[in-house]
Design a protein around this motif. Sequence first.
Motif, mmCIF file in Angstrom:
data_model
loop_
_atom_site.group_PDB
_atom_site.id
_atom_site.type_symbol
_atom_site.label_atom_id
_atom_site.label_comp_id
_atom_site.label_asym_id
_atom_site.label_seq_id
_atom_site.Cartn_x
_atom_site.Cartn_y
_atom_site.Cartn_z
ATOM 1 N N ILE A 113 0.839 -1.204 0.000
ATOM 2 C CA ILE A 113 0.000 0.000 0.000
ATOM 3 C C ILE A 113 0.873 1.253 0.000
ATOM 4 O O ILE A 113 0.593 2.219 -0.731
ATOM 5 N N LEU A 114 1.962 1.250 0.786
ATOM 6 C CA LEU A 114 2.863 2.403 0.816
ATOM 7 C C LEU A 114 3.515 2.633 -0.544
ATOM 8 O O LEU A 114 3.632 3.776 -0.997
ATOM 9 N N ALA B 25 2.243 1.752 -3.453
ATOM 10 C CA ALA B 25 1.196 2.223 -4.367
ATOM 11 C C ALA B 25 0.904 3.706 -4.141
ATOM 12 O O ALA B 25 0.773 4.470 -5.109
ATOM 13 N N VAL B 26 0.820 4.139 -2.886
ATOM 14 C CA VAL B 26 0.564 5.551 -2.590
ATOM 15 C C VAL B 26 1.727 6.409 -3.089
ATOM 16 O O VAL B 26 1.519 7.460 -3.711
ATOM 17 N N PHE B 27 2.950 5.948 -2.843
ATOM 18 C CA PHE B 27 4.131 6.680 -3.305
ATOM 19 C C PHE B 27 4.143 6.780 -4.832
ATOM 20 O O PHE B 27 4.479 7.815 -5.400
ATOM 21 N N VAL C 56 1.531 6.707 -6.887
ATOM 22 C CA VAL C 56 0.442 7.560 -7.375
ATOM 23 C C VAL C 56 0.855 9.035 -7.341
ATOM 24 O O VAL C 56 0.476 9.804 -8.217
ATOM 25 N N PHE C 57 1.651 9.432 -6.359
ATOM 26 C CA PHE C 57 2.099 10.812 -6.269
ATOM 27 C C PHE C 57 3.198 11.140 -7.275
ATOM 28 O O PHE C 57 3.511 12.311 -7.484
ATOM 29 N N ASN C 58 3.784 10.115 -7.912
ATOM 30 C CA ASN C 58 4.877 10.332 -8.864
ATOM 31 C C ASN C 58 4.454 9.834 -10.247
ATOM 32 O O ASN C 58 4.811 8.735 -10.656
ATOM 33 N N ILE D 154 5.312 6.191 -12.143
ATOM 34 C CA ILE D 154 4.463 5.218 -11.440
ATOM 35 C C ILE D 154 4.733 3.796 -11.950
ATOM 36 O O ILE D 154 4.827 2.855 -11.170
#
Length: 146
Positions: A15-16, A18-20, A22-24, A42
């Motif tokens: 999850i971490l 994936a979140v990282f 999405v921001f890039n 991404i």
Amino acid sequence: MKMQWLLLLGLIFAILIAVFAVFNVDNVPVNYGFGESEWPLILVILVSAFLGFLLSSILAMTRNYQLKHKVKMLQKEMAIKESLIATQQNEIAEYQKAGVTPDAMIVTGEKRTHDADESLRSQPRRNEFGTNDTSDHRPAPRRDEH
């Protein structure tokens, strides 16, 4: 229980990532060594994470296979040694029934040798050429001359 914690930890890590990722979402140049192209960051992050997971999984499965093979070998060895112990215990029981005290023996695998000095001395030694050496090689006693 340990497996559940590892699964939970892996899920949190995924999850971490994936979140990282999405921001890039910007395009970045990717150099392959023989060429270069631009990919969204991404995809670079997710593909890198997937390849890392794949590599670590292959290494873990290989190690698991090696350990299982070693366990099987050790179980076979243990069964052979347990059989040897059972045989020796039966021999001891037979000796005890007969009231006989056997000589001490050194057991190495299937070969047995008596631990008595006389039996070792009565056998001729072999020299490096494989011929019997029956001569006495003890040093001669010293005589003090006055």
